[in-house]
Design a protein around this motif. Structure first.
Motif, PDB file in Angstrom:
ATOM      1  N   GLN A 146      -4.890 133.143  29.518  1.00 30.77           N
ATOM      2  CA  GLN A 146      -4.116 133.258  28.290  1.00 30.77           C
ATOM      3  C   GLN A 146      -2.738 133.855  28.593  1.00 30.77           C
ATOM      4  O   GLN A 146      -1.716 133.385  28.088  1.00 30.77           O
ATOM      5  CB  GLN A 146      -4.849 134.137  27.281  1.00 30.77           C
ATOM      6  N   HIS A 147      -2.738 134.904  29.398  1.00 27.47           N
ATOM      7  CA  HIS A 147      -1.480 135.546  29.790  1.00 27.47           C
ATOM      8  C   HIS A 147      -0.555 134.547  30.479  1.00 27.47           C
ATOM      9  O   HIS A 147       0.632 134.457  30.184  1.00 27.47           O
ATOM     10  CB  HIS A 147      -1.808 136.720  30.707  1.00 27.47           C
ATOM     11  N   GLU A 148      -1.108 133.749  31.388  1.00 28.25           N
ATOM     12  CA  GLU A 148      -0.297 132.816  32.174  1.00 28.25           C
ATOM     13  C   GLU A 148       0.252 131.677  31.329  1.00 28.25           C
ATOM     14  O   GLU A 148       1.439 131.339  31.428  1.00 28.25           O
ATOM     15  CB  GLU A 148      -1.134 132.266  33.329  1.00 28.25           C
ATOM     16  N   GLY A 153       4.432 128.877  29.119  1.00 25.57           N
ATOM     17  CA  GLY A 153       4.772 128.045  27.968  1.00 25.57           C
ATOM     18  C   GLY A 153       6.117 128.423  27.375  1.00 25.57           C
ATOM     19  O   GLY A 153       6.921 127.552  27.016  1.00 25.57           O
ATOM     20  N   LYS A 154       6.383 129.714  27.264  1.00 26.66           N
ATOM     21  CA  LYS A 154       7.676 130.155  26.729  1.00 26.66           C
ATOM     22  C   LYS A 154       8.822 129.726  27.640  1.00 26.66           C
ATOM     23  O   LYS A 154       9.895 129.327  27.167  1.00 26.66           O
ATOM     24  CB  LYS A 154       7.677 131.671  26.557  1.00 26.66           C
ATOM     25  N   LEU A 156       8.822 127.094  29.632  1.00 23.66           N
ATOM     26  CA  LEU A 156       8.989 125.646  29.473  1.00 23.66           C
ATOM     27  C   LEU A 156       9.666 125.304  28.155  1.00 23.66           C
ATOM     28  O   LEU A 156      10.445 124.350  28.075  1.00 23.66           O
ATOM     29  CB  LEU A 156       7.627 124.964  29.577  1.00 23.66           C
ATOM     30  N   LYS A 157       9.387 126.059  27.118  1.00 23.37           N
ATOM     31  CA  LYS A 157      10.064 125.841  25.841  1.00 23.37           C
ATOM     32  C   LYS A 157      11.570 126.084  25.989  1.00 23.37           C
ATOM     33  O   LYS A 157      12.386 125.325  25.451  1.00 23.37           O
ATOM     34  CB  LYS A 157       9.485 126.776  24.774  1.00 23.37           C
ATOM     35  N   ARG A 158      11.918 127.111  26.742  1.00 22.11           N
ATOM     36  CA  ARG A 158      13.334 127.384  26.989  1.00 22.11           C
ATOM     37  C   ARG A 158      13.961 126.243  27.785  1.00 22.11           C
ATOM     38  O   ARG A 158      15.088 125.826  27.508  1.00 22.11           O
ATOM     39  CB  ARG A 158      13.478 128.686  27.764  1.00 22.11           C
ATOM     40  N   LEU A 159      13.246 125.746  28.798  1.00 22.27           N
ATOM     41  CA  LEU A 159      13.753 124.605  29.563  1.00 22.27           C
ATOM     42  C   LEU A 159      13.924 123.386  28.669  1.00 22.27           C
ATOM     43  O   LEU A 159      14.887 122.627  28.805  1.00 22.27           O
ATOM     44  CB  LEU A 159      12.803 124.286  30.711  1.00 22.27           C
ATOM     45  N   SER A 160      12.986 123.197  27.753  1.00 20.83           N
ATOM     46  CA  SER A 160      13.067 122.066  26.829  1.00 20.83           C
ATOM     47  C   SER A 160      14.313 122.167  25.956  1.00 20.83           C
ATOM     48  O   SER A 160      15.040 121.184  25.760  1.00 20.83           O
ATOM     49  CB  SER A 160      11.807 122.018  25.960  1.00 20.83           C
ATOM     50  N   GLN A 175      -8.585 121.759  32.857  1.00 15.66           N
ATOM     51  CA  GLN A 175      -9.198 121.610  31.539  1.00 15.66           C
ATOM     52  C   GLN A 175      -8.164 121.543  30.418  1.00 15.66           C
ATOM     53  O   GLN A 175      -8.526 121.522  29.241  1.00 15.66           O
ATOM     54  CB  GLN A 175     -10.165 122.767  31.281  1.00 15.66           C
ATOM     55  N   GLY A 176      -6.887 121.547  30.769  1.00 16.42           N
ATOM     56  CA  GLY A 176      -5.839 121.308  29.779  1.00 16.42           C
ATOM     57  C   GLY A 176      -5.411 122.507  28.971  1.00 16.42           C
ATOM     58  O   GLY A 176      -4.790 122.342  27.916  1.00 16.42           O
ATOM     59  N   HIS A 177      -5.678 123.716  29.449  1.00 15.54           N
ATOM     60  CA  HIS A 177      -5.341 124.889  28.639  1.00 15.54           C
ATOM     61  C   HIS A 177      -3.838 125.030  28.442  1.00 15.54           C
ATOM     62  O   HIS A 177      -3.370 125.281  27.323  1.00 15.54           O
ATOM     63  CB  HIS A 177      -5.912 126.152  29.291  1.00 15.54           C
ATOM     64  N   LEU A 178      -3.063 124.887  29.516  1.00 19.33           N
ATOM     65  CA  LEU A 178      -1.601 124.960  29.378  1.00 19.33           C
ATOM     66  C   LEU A 178      -1.093 123.802  28.534  1.00 19.33           C
ATOM     67  O   LEU A 178      -0.266 123.990  27.632  1.00 19.33           O
ATOM     68  CB  LEU A 178      -0.942 124.942  30.756  1.00 19.33           C
ATOM     69  N   SER A 179      -1.565 122.594  28.798  1.00 20.46           N
ATOM     70  CA  SER A 179      -1.124 121.421  28.033  1.00 20.46           C
ATOM     71  C   SER A 179      -1.424 121.585  26.552  1.00 20.46           C
ATOM     72  O   SER A 179      -0.618 121.215  25.695  1.00 20.46           O
ATOM     73  CB  SER A 179      -1.819 120.169  28.568  1.00 20.46           C
TER      74      SER A 179
END
Length: 540
Positions: A146-148, A153-154, A156-160, A175-179
């Motif tokens: 969850q921490h990772e 994710g934050k 990658l959102k900034r990169l986006s 298992q797709g947790h990050l996705s």
């Protein structure tokens, strides 16, 4: 980001005065970039202590490793307590013994040359459930993960936002947790690529469970003002293997073994770009072994990829043999590091780079019973070799709780795994007792190896950063995760455009993260205004 020295640290720490007029060698050294100088300094340090770096602790008794240490070090290390060894490892607190200056210089150089891993911060207890992740995104996800995924994710959102790309390709998605967090939590369009078809099926099942819960509850986030409601937009899952040698338009191979579903399609699209004609971001969270350099290789050749955020792991699985022309994989990637004499890293050195330094230091400070496991295994190796010299480094795993056993109990579990009868091996001999009494020496020897491990990881990551720099990209290394919980916490970020806006304010992300309630977020300092985004780190 925590500061990374730009100068040749080794010469400053180990001594030696600067020449009044630069020699040709020194002039060449000064003309190198700070990252090139750091890589060269690390290699010189590793060459000095290569026998220590390449030694396997299980050979402590069979190969007489203690006697191979510098004679001046042996008395101090033999009398050092675990807490004093922790101080040597972490550089905190004065020595409790009369440490030789050469040992102090070795430890100082190893610490100075390694990339700063971020301030652990918060409580030393393990991370708990993240209060800033939607409850539905916590399902099936351990607190460490969850921490990772929240922190990555934050980023990658900034990169986006900085690149205008809303499509993300998650390689090695598991298992797709990050996705799932990127798609449902952050509203990005995500393609998750995973070579194991079973994990792909599990990830799709978790997606469907989440969609069903959203439909039933109308979004639990609406009841929590501090949480953003989830977006009913599941990732697209693709079963396929990354082909590192293929042209960039032929990104994937079918899964191994091939599954019953359709043939894997390249999520980066063909020569015309991605499926929707735009660019994409590529990420890999703990991309194992050669998968990390393969991702960087494809990024460097793929005009459809705007940026990459990569966290590597399993460095011992990297290829180190020469690769076909035009297809650099494994280590080294960069021409800068490949040109340095002595850059080679053994399997043992690359394995050491995967160690959890902060965890080991914590065990030393707490006098953890886990510390005896190294001595147990070394004694067991000695018994196995005495019974059958052909049996060496068998990779035995007598149990995860071996430290809680007596040595005879441990040996009764381990010897059969080596094909030996415990009844025929003397477990209560004086020789066995003498070896067990040297546990403190085994722990001290392990500590020296742990000191070098971060420098090895730094060299591997520097090689990747220099490779991207040679291709003309903007890149940085960011200590994004709390190293207490995520030992592989350095994220390599690269883009075709400057990264200053992406990296600025990452410390604020940690402040409004989980640190106040969950105490699971480390501190990461952002670069100051005007500092170069090319640097792997910045002096605060």
């Amino acid at each position: 980001m925590p500061g990374i020295s730009a100068g040749p640290v080794t010469s400053r720490v180990l001594g030696g005065a600067a020449a009044p007029h630069p020699t040709p060698h020194l002039q060449q050294h000064l003309e190198q970039s700070p990252e090139q100088r750091r890589a060269a300094d690390i290699i010189r340090l590793l060459m000095l202590y290569r026998p220590l770096l390449d030694a396997f602790v299980i050979d402590f008794f069979t190969d007489g490793l203690w006697a191979q240490l510098p004679p001046a070090w042996q008395p101090a290390l033999a009398s050092a307590t675990p807490v004093q060894l922790a101080g040597l490892l972490g550089g905190r607190g004065g020595p409790g013994a009369a440490w030789p200056l050469s040992l102090l210089a070795f430890a100082a150089a190893a610490r100075a040359l390694a990339f700063p891993r971020g301030c652990p911060g918060g409580s030393p207890r393990p991370p708990c459930q993240s209060s800033h992740l939607h409850p539905l995104l916590r399902r099936h996800v351990k607190p460490k993960k969850q921490h990772e995924i929240q922190r990555l994710g934050k980023l990658l959102k900034r990169l986006s936002q900085a690149t205008g790309c809303e499509r993300v390709v998650d390689i090695g998605a598991g298992q797709g947790h990050l996705s799932r967090f990127l798609a449902f939590g952050l509203g990005l369009s995500v393609t998750a690529v995973e070579s194991d078809g079973r994990l792909v099926g599990l990830a799709e099942r978790f997606d469907q469970e989440l969609l069903w819960e959203l439909g039933k509850s109308k979004g639990l986030g609406n009841k929590r003002p501090s949480l953003q409601p989830l977006i009913p937009r599941a990732p697209q899952h693709v079963a396929g293997r990354l082909d590192p040698a293929a042209p960039w338009g032929e990104f994937l191979l079918p899964p191994d073994p091939p599954g019953p579903g359709p043939t894997a399609q390249n999520p980066l699209g063909g020569p015309g770009g991605s499926e929707d004609g735009g660019q994409v971001l590529v990420t890999g969270l703990h991309a194992c072994g050669d998968l990390s350099p393969a991702l960087l290789w494809h990024f460097a050749r793929s005009p459809t990829v705007a940026a990459v955020a990569l966290v590597g792991c399993c460095y011992m699985k990297l290829s180190t043999t020469p690769q076909p022309p035009g297809c650099p994989l494994g280590y080294p990637l960069s021409t800068s590091v490949a040109a340095l004499p002595g850059h080679q890293l053994s399997y043992r050195a690359r394995e050491a780079a995967c160690h959890a330094l902060e965890e080991y230091e914590g065990r030393l400070r707490g006098g953890s019973p886990h510390l005896r496991a190294h001595c147990y295994r070394a004694v067991l190796e000695s018994l196995i070799r005495a019974a059958d010299p052909a049996k060496r480094h068998l990779g035995l795993q007598p149990g995860r709780k071996a430290h809680a056993l007596s040595f005879p109990q441990y040996a009764h579990l381990g010897l059969p795994l080596a094909g030996l009868d415990p009844a025929e091996v003397p477990l209560d001999s004086g020789a066995v007792g003498a070896m067990l009494e040297q546990q403190h020496k085994v722990v001290a020897f392990c500590t020296l190896g742990q000191l070098l491990a971060p420098a090895v990881e730094t060299l591997i990551l520097l090689d990747r950063l220099l490779y991207l720099r040679e291709q003309g990209f903007h890149c940085a290394l960011v200590p994004l995760f709390n190293p207490r919980f995520s030992p592989r916490n350095l994220v390599l970020v690269a883009a075709r455009t400057p990264l200053a806006t992406v990296l600025a304010g990452l410390d604020k992300d940690s402040e409004d993260g989980d640190s106040s309630k969950d105490e699971d977020l480390g501190e990461a300092e952002s670069p100051r205004e005007g500092q170069s985004p090319h640097s792997p780190g910045h002096r605060p």
